[in-house]
Scaffold this motif. Structure first.
Motif, PDB file in Angstrom:
ATOM      1  N   MET A   1      -7.323  -9.757  16.053  1.00 18.72           N
ATOM      2  CA  MET A   1      -6.508 -10.359  14.998  1.00 18.72           C
ATOM      3  C   MET A   1      -6.827 -11.840  14.816  1.00 18.72           C
ATOM      4  SD  MET A   1      -2.795  -8.494  15.240  1.00 18.72           S
ATOM      5  CE  MET A   1      -2.399  -9.044  16.901  1.00 18.72           C
ATOM      6  N   ASN A   2      -7.163 -12.500  15.908  1.00 23.24           N
ATOM      7  CA  ASN A   2      -7.458 -13.923  15.857  1.00 23.24           C
ATOM      8  C   ASN A   2      -8.768 -14.221  15.147  1.00 23.24           C
ATOM      9  OD1 ASN A   2      -7.147 -16.756  16.756  1.00 23.24           O
ATOM     10  ND2 ASN A   2      -8.974 -16.263  17.941  1.00 23.24           N
TER      11      ASN A   2
ATOM     12  N   TYR B   1      -7.689  -3.000   7.876  1.00 21.38           N
ATOM     13  CA  TYR B   1      -7.990  -1.760   7.166  1.00 21.38           C
ATOM     14  C   TYR B   1      -7.444  -0.557   7.924  1.00 21.38           C
ATOM     15  CZ  TYR B   1     -11.108  -4.685   4.404  1.00 21.38           C
ATOM     16  OH  TYR B   1     -11.604  -5.676   3.590  1.00 21.38           O
ATOM     17  N   ALA B   2      -7.528  -0.606   9.247  1.00 20.94           N
ATOM     18  CA  ALA B   2      -6.975   0.487  10.055  1.00 20.94           C
ATOM     19  C   ALA B   2      -5.455   0.449  10.052  1.00 20.94           C
ATOM     20  CB  ALA B   2      -7.498   0.402  11.481  1.00 20.94           C
ATOM     21  N   LEU B   3      -4.886  -0.756  10.218  1.00 17.29           N
ATOM     22  CA  LEU B   3      -3.435  -0.875  10.355  1.00 17.29           C
ATOM     23  C   LEU B   3      -2.693  -0.506   9.069  1.00 17.29           C
ATOM     24  CD1 LEU B   3      -3.225  -4.226  12.361  1.00 17.29           C
ATOM     25  CD2 LEU B   3      -3.243  -1.890  13.249  1.00 17.29           C
ATOM     26  N   ASP B   4      -3.275  -0.783   7.916  1.00 21.57           N
ATOM     27  CA  ASP B   4      -2.596  -0.495   6.651  1.00 21.57           C
ATOM     28  C   ASP B   4      -2.978   0.847   6.046  1.00 21.57           C
ATOM     29  OD1 ASP B   4      -0.992  -2.740   6.559  1.00 21.57           O
ATOM     30  OD2 ASP B   4      -2.471  -3.966   5.509  1.00 21.57           O
ATOM     31  N   ASP B   5      -4.038   1.484   6.569  1.00 23.23           N
ATOM     32  CA  ASP B   5      -4.460   2.775   6.020  1.00 23.23           C
ATOM     33  C   ASP B   5      -4.083   3.948   6.903  1.00 23.23           C
ATOM     34  OD1 ASP B   5      -6.070   4.373   4.031  1.00 23.23           O
ATOM     35  OD2 ASP B   5      -7.201   4.821   5.852  1.00 23.23           O
ATOM     36  N   SER B   6      -4.033   3.719   8.201  1.00 21.55           N
ATOM     37  CA  SER B   6      -3.769   4.811   9.142  1.00 21.55           C
ATOM     38  C   SER B   6      -2.468   4.594   9.890  1.00 21.55           C
ATOM     39  CB  SER B   6      -4.908   4.930  10.162  1.00 21.55           C
ATOM     40  OG  SER B   6      -4.526   5.764  11.243  1.00 21.55           O
ATOM     41  N   PRO B   7      -1.474   5.440   9.682  1.00 25.07           N
ATOM     42  CA  PRO B   7      -0.230   5.275  10.443  1.00 25.07           C
ATOM     43  C   PRO B   7      -0.450   5.437  11.942  1.00 25.07           C
ATOM     44  CG  PRO B   7      -0.200   7.344   9.225  1.00 25.07           C
ATOM     45  CD  PRO B   7      -1.395   6.566   8.736  1.00 25.07           C
TER      46      PRO B   7
ATOM     47  N   GLN C   1       0.811  -1.210   0.000  1.00 25.01           N
ATOM     48  CA  GLN C   1       0.000   0.000   0.000  1.00 25.01           C
ATOM     49  C   GLN C   1       0.848   1.265   0.000  1.00 25.01           C
ATOM     50  OE1 GLN C   1      -3.423  -0.149  -0.233  1.00 25.01           O
ATOM     51  NE2 GLN C   1      -3.008  -2.310  -0.554  1.00 25.01           N
ATOM     52  N   SER C   2       2.145   1.140   0.115  1.00 24.69           N
ATOM     53  CA  SER C   2       2.987   2.334   0.254  1.00 24.69           C
ATOM     54  C   SER C   2       4.097   2.379  -0.792  1.00 24.69           C
ATOM     55  CB  SER C   2       3.580   2.376   1.669  1.00 24.69           C
ATOM     56  OG  SER C   2       2.568   2.459   2.635  1.00 24.69           O
TER      57      SER C   2
ATOM     58  N   TRP D   1       4.749  -0.297   8.515  1.00 22.86           N
ATOM     59  CA  TRP D   1       4.053   0.673   7.676  1.00 22.86           C
ATOM     60  C   TRP D   1       4.558   0.647   6.234  1.00 22.86           C
ATOM     61  CZ3 TRP D   1      -0.252   3.183   7.389  1.00 22.86           C
ATOM     62  CH2 TRP D   1      -0.391   4.159   6.405  1.00 22.86           C
ATOM     63  N   PHE D   2       5.858   0.747   6.058  1.00 23.06           N
ATOM     64  CA  PHE D   2       6.396   0.848   4.703  1.00 23.06           C
ATOM     65  C   PHE D   2       6.220  -0.436   3.892  1.00 23.06           C
ATOM     66  CE2 PHE D   2       9.227   4.318   6.509  1.00 23.06           C
ATOM     67  CZ  PHE D   2       8.513   5.343   5.891  1.00 23.06           C
ATOM     68  N   THR D   3       6.140  -1.560   4.556  1.00 24.47           N
ATOM     69  CA  THR D   3       5.922  -2.820   3.843  1.00 24.47           C
ATOM     70  C   THR D   3       4.441  -3.179   3.737  1.00 24.47           C
ATOM     71  OG1 THR D   3       6.244  -4.079   5.902  1.00 24.47           O
ATOM     72  CG2 THR D   3       8.173  -3.761   4.481  1.00 24.47           C
ATOM     73  N   GLY D   4       3.574  -2.385   4.351  1.00 29.21           N
ATOM     74  CA  GLY D   4       2.144  -2.647   4.277  1.00 29.21           C
ATOM     75  C   GLY D   4       1.755  -4.010   4.804  1.00 29.21           C
ATOM     76  N   THR D   5       2.307  -4.389   5.946  1.00 30.53           N
ATOM     77  CA  THR D   5       2.110  -5.746   6.462  1.00 30.53           C
ATOM     78  C   THR D   5       1.258  -5.814   7.727  1.00 30.53           C
ATOM     79  OG1 THR D   5       4.295  -5.542   7.503  1.00 30.53           O
ATOM     80  CG2 THR D   5       4.179  -6.737   5.413  1.00 30.53           C
TER      81      THR D   5
END
Length: 404
Positions: free
Chosen positions: A254-255, A263-269, A6-7, A307-311
């Motif tokens: 997560m489980n 969606y929050a973790l990969d869209d919002s830093p 995503q980044s 963040w930079f790896t979008g993971t």
């Protein structure tokens, strides 16, 4: 095919060959991050005076301000690129790993396995201590060749495109990395958090050349609690129950719904940073704030890697894969039993005082048939190598002395 995150970061296609890898995050991704951090929509302040409702607003603002205005990813990137890094294809997934070889003769190969929300970054400060102990008060005969893979779905490893990448499958991939890819005839393994689950699986599998294993989070809970627990057992039971009843909300999400939280973790830093920052507060050996145990820069190195790896999403799926629907009542029980029920490989453990769970040795003796090392240290928490690199390295020197 190569993978787009995503980044704006594209991983090179992995092949069966071991291919050198250099980290370089595009400037566009750094600019995008800084812009997002300027456009945060802040929530109301918490209604308590502590962390019981989560990361306090003031702490979150301080973290975001540092990330956006003071933190320098390029500084860390330069440091990371000083270590030999590679990617190779194993079981259909590109696996990234650091392979730092010792200058000393007869160094012992050591596999280090990270967990969540950690990463290969947890081990940055122990690599040199392990490959060249003579510079840090150790002996040449204490040296290791160090191998640090990123789990599938984490960092610069590929994101799995199919189900089934649980700790057991990851363990098989790591064994293949150590034996077939790197050609090591004898080696040892260490892990914490989900890396401990992988290490337990390796110990149960006993792949070719694996001599012994060490963990700093122990999955050795009995199938049923003892009817008349000792004080030490009761403390362990209380810790488990406190975790399950009050501290496992992050894991429940997560489980059961990794895609939704993703969606929050990969869209919002900010969402990613506070989700991880809270664990640094709760699981480290600190005096009330995460910065007592780890610097803001250290924590942001780890957060930035996600963040930079979008993971954020792909890493969260490890909980879905690794525990299934058992998180509320059987998290530790599910992880504590290997396929055979008893692990026969020589096993070692170091217990850090602020770890999330510290079982009595008698529980380990029921799950491991050969405990050759057991030690309590006086400081440190869940992120053992990250928090206390000196203690961690010294433990590794001592733990594996008899296997050289």
């Amino acid at each position: 095919m190569s993978q787009q995150t995503q980044s704006y970061f594209v991983l090179p296609e992995a092949t069966e060959e071991i291919t050198p890898f250099t980290v370089h995050i595009p400037e566009d991704a750094i600019t995008d991050l800084k812009q997002r951090l300027k456009q945060i929509r802040w929530p109301d302040q918490e209604l308590v005076t502590d962390w019981s409702q989560g990361v306090p607003l003031a702490a979150a603002k301080k973290l975001a301000n540092y990330w956006g205005n003071e933190y320098d990813w390029r500084k860390f990137e330069t440091r990371l690129n000083q270590f030999p890094q590679y990617r190779t294809l194993i079981d259909g997934v590109g696996i990234y790993f650091i392979h730092a070889q010792s200058p000393h003769a007869n160094a012992l190969p050591l596999l280090l396995s990270h967990g969540w929300p950690g990463s290969i970054i947890e081990f940055m400060d122990v690599i040199e201590r392990l490959i060249d102990p003579t510079k840090f008060g150790g002996k040449a005969e204490d040296a290791f060749h160090v191998v640090i893979p990123a789990m599938p779905g984490f960092g610069f490893s590929d994101k799995p495109r199919e189900l089934g990448w649980n700790p057991g499958r990851i363990a098989k991939a790591y064994a293949q990395l150590m034996t077939e890819k790197l050609g090591y005839k004898k080696w040892v393994a260490q892990g914490g958090d989900f890396g401990s689950a992988v290490t337990h699986s390796l110990a149960d599998m006993q792949p070719e050349g694996l001599l012994a294993a060490h963990v700093n989070l122990l999955f050795v809970v009995p199938d049923k609690y003892p009817k008349n627990p000792t004080a030490e057992e009761q403390k362990a039971i209380d810790g488990i129950e406190a975790y399950l009843n009050k501290k496992s909300g992050y894991a429940d999400m997560m489980n059961t719904r990794p895609q939704t939280i993703g969606y929050a973790l990969d869209d919002s830093p900010l969402a990613l940073a506070t989700f991880i920052y809270e664990k640094f507060w709760e699981w480290t050996d600190n005096n009330g704030k995460p910065e007592d145990a780890l610097s803001m820069e250290q924590m942001l190195n780890d957060i930035s890697l996600y963040w930079f790896t979008g993971t954020g999403t792909s890493a969260a799926r490890l909980y879905w894969e690794g525990v299934g629907s058992t998180i509320r009542t059987h998290l530790f029980f599910a992880a504590s039993r290997a396929a055979t029920g008893i692990i026969n490989l020589p096993m070692a453990a170091t217990l850090f005082p602020s770890e999330t769970f510290t079982p009595p040795k008698k529980w380990a003796e029921a799950a491991w048939s050969d405990i050759f090392y057991w030690n309590h240290v006086d400081k440190g928490g869940h992120f053992a190598a990250f928090e206390e690199p000196d203690i961690f390295a010294e433990e590794m020197w001592k733990v594996f002395q008899s296997f050289r």
